[in-house]
Write a protein that holds these residues in place. Structure first.
Motif, PDB file in Angstrom:
ATOM      1  N   ASP A 105      -7.690  50.981   6.155  1.00  0.00           N
ATOM      2  CA  ASP A 105      -7.262  52.001   5.203  1.00  0.00           C
ATOM      3  C   ASP A 105      -8.264  51.954   4.053  1.00  0.00           C
ATOM      4  N   ILE A 106      -8.962  53.053   3.837  1.00  0.00           N
ATOM      5  CA  ILE A 106     -10.004  53.102   2.807  1.00  0.00           C
ATOM      6  C   ILE A 106      -9.607  54.126   1.751  1.00  0.00           C
ATOM      7  N   TYR A 107      -9.623  53.656   0.516  1.00  0.00           N
ATOM      8  CA  TYR A 107      -9.290  54.503  -0.628  1.00  0.00           C
ATOM      9  C   TYR A 107     -10.427  54.380  -1.637  1.00  0.00           C
ATOM     10  N   ALA A 141     -13.560  51.214  -4.842  1.00  0.00           N
ATOM     11  CA  ALA A 141     -13.189  51.257  -3.426  1.00  0.00           C
ATOM     12  C   ALA A 141     -12.191  50.149  -3.122  1.00  0.00           C
ATOM     13  N   THR A 142     -11.167  50.492  -2.351  1.00  0.00           N
ATOM     14  CA  THR A 142     -10.180  49.531  -1.879  1.00  0.00           C
ATOM     15  C   THR A 142     -10.070  49.681  -0.375  1.00  0.00           C
ATOM     16  N   ILE A 143     -10.201  48.565   0.320  1.00  0.00           N
ATOM     17  CA  ILE A 143     -10.061  48.562   1.782  1.00  0.00           C
ATOM     18  C   ILE A 143      -8.932  47.610   2.131  1.00  0.00           C
ATOM     19  N   THR A 144      -8.028  48.095   2.989  1.00  0.00           N
ATOM     20  CA  THR A 144      -6.875  47.303   3.410  1.00  0.00           C
ATOM     21  C   THR A 144      -6.886  47.178   4.927  1.00  0.00           C
ATOM     22  N   TYR A 145      -6.597  45.950   5.381  1.00  0.00           N
ATOM     23  CA  TYR A 145      -6.506  45.674   6.815  1.00  0.00           C
ATOM     24  C   TYR A 145      -5.546  44.507   7.036  1.00  0.00           C
ATOM     25  N   ASP A 146      -4.562  44.702   7.876  1.00  0.00           N
ATOM     26  CA  ASP A 146      -3.667  43.614   8.291  1.00  0.00           C
ATOM     27  C   ASP A 146      -3.110  42.849   7.084  1.00  0.00           C
ATOM     28  N   ASN A 147      -2.572  43.584   6.113  1.00  0.00           N
ATOM     29  CA  ASN A 147      -1.988  43.015   4.889  1.00  0.00           C
ATOM     30  C   ASN A 147      -2.994  42.257   4.026  1.00  0.00           C
ATOM     31  N   LYS A 148      -4.267  42.476   4.239  1.00  0.00           N
ATOM     32  CA  LYS A 148      -5.313  41.893   3.409  1.00  0.00           C
ATOM     33  C   LYS A 148      -6.038  43.046   2.713  1.00  0.00           C
ATOM     34  N   GLN A 149      -6.623  42.740   1.551  1.00  0.00           N
ATOM     35  CA  GLN A 149      -7.254  43.802   0.784  1.00  0.00           C
ATOM     36  C   GLN A 149      -8.535  43.314   0.121  1.00  0.00           C
ATOM     37  N   ALA A 150      -9.475  44.235  -0.019  1.00  0.00           N
ATOM     38  CA  ALA A 150     -10.723  43.982  -0.752  1.00  0.00           C
ATOM     39  C   ALA A 150     -10.961  45.157  -1.681  1.00  0.00           C
ATOM     40  N   THR A 165     -21.716  44.389   2.491  1.00  0.00           N
ATOM     41  CA  THR A 165     -21.173  43.296   3.315  1.00  0.00           C
ATOM     42  C   THR A 165     -20.478  42.243   2.440  1.00  0.00           C
ATOM     43  N   THR A 166     -20.072  42.662   1.243  1.00  0.00           N
ATOM     44  CA  THR A 166     -19.493  41.729   0.278  1.00  0.00           C
ATOM     45  C   THR A 166     -18.000  41.936   0.054  1.00  0.00           C
ATOM     46  N   MET A 167     -17.367  42.798   0.825  1.00  0.00           N
ATOM     47  CA  MET A 167     -15.947  43.093   0.627  1.00  0.00           C
ATOM     48  C   MET A 167     -15.097  42.178   1.517  1.00  0.00           C
ATOM     49  N   ARG A 168     -14.719  41.040   0.934  1.00  0.00           N
ATOM     50  CA  ARG A 168     -13.927  40.048   1.672  1.00  0.00           C
ATOM     51  C   ARG A 168     -12.442  40.411   1.576  1.00  0.00           C
ATOM     52  N   LEU A 169     -11.815  40.521   2.719  1.00  0.00           N
ATOM     53  CA  LEU A 169     -10.387  40.829   2.792  1.00  0.00           C
ATOM     54  C   LEU A 169      -9.591  39.545   2.566  1.00  0.00           C
ATOM     55  N   MET A 170      -8.708  39.579   1.545  1.00  0.00           N
ATOM     56  CA  MET A 170      -7.892  38.399   1.235  1.00  0.00           C
ATOM     57  C   MET A 170      -6.452  38.794   1.037  1.00  0.00           C
TER      58      MET A 170
END
Length: 170
Positions: A105-107, A141-150, A165-170
């Motif tokens: 999910d990209i916002y 920019a906010t990216i969400t995947y599997d209840n993790k977000q960057a 390549t620096t958007m770590r999902l946490m």
């Protein structure tokens, strides 16, 4: 003999017609299509990379350079959980992200709070998602995947990276 003359005239007319329809908008769509095709392995080359100003394609002894659209900026993002790599200008034929074929999910909004992009996008086989943003701006920019977000700020100025390549999902 008349058939050959008519065919020659038709072919010559088609060449003229194609030359006349090669406007800026067509070129913009062509470059976007080429980048999409290299990103999804529909086109192959020894090397294909993108910076703010051009797509560079190398194959055997040949190098082709294509100008980027003047009003849009290409950015390719590889969100990650555990593994990433340093990158500035995206290699369509070499960069590999960790999360392949995953829905993100990209916002994205501009600095005035206007929504520029809000959608779910699946990463390619290379683990990246490709986006086209307006030039010469900054975005949140906010990216969400599997209840993790960057979250990150992305800018689209002249010397900005096309590879994120620096958007770590946490």
């Amino acid at each position: 003999m008349k058939i050959k003359s008519v065919l020659f005239i038709i072919i010559a007319f088609l060449f003229v017609l194609v030359g006349c329809t090669n406007d800026t908008e067509q070129s913009k769509e062509d470059i976007k299509s080429m980048i999409q095709d290299y990103s999804t392995d529909q086109l192959t080359a020894s090397s294909a990379s993108v910076n703010a100003n051009q797509l560079t394609v190398e194959d055997e002894d040949k190098v082709d350079i294509y100008p980027m659209p003047e009003d849009e900026f290409f950015v390719s993002i590889a969100p990650y959980i555990n593994e990433t790599h340093p990158c500035t200008f995206h290699s369509l034929t070499g960069c590999q992200g960790e999360l392949v074929k995953k829905p993100f999910d990209i916002y994205i909004e501009d600095m005035d709070g206007n929504v520029v992009f809000d959608d779910t996008v699946e990463s390619f086989d290379n683990g990246f998602v490709d986006l086209w943003l307006p030039r010469d701006q900054e975005f949140n920019a906010t990216i969400t995947y599997d209840n993790k977000q960057a979250t990150s700020t992305i800018s689209t100025f002249e010397n900005d990276p096309t590879c994120i390549t620096t958007m770590r999902l946490m």
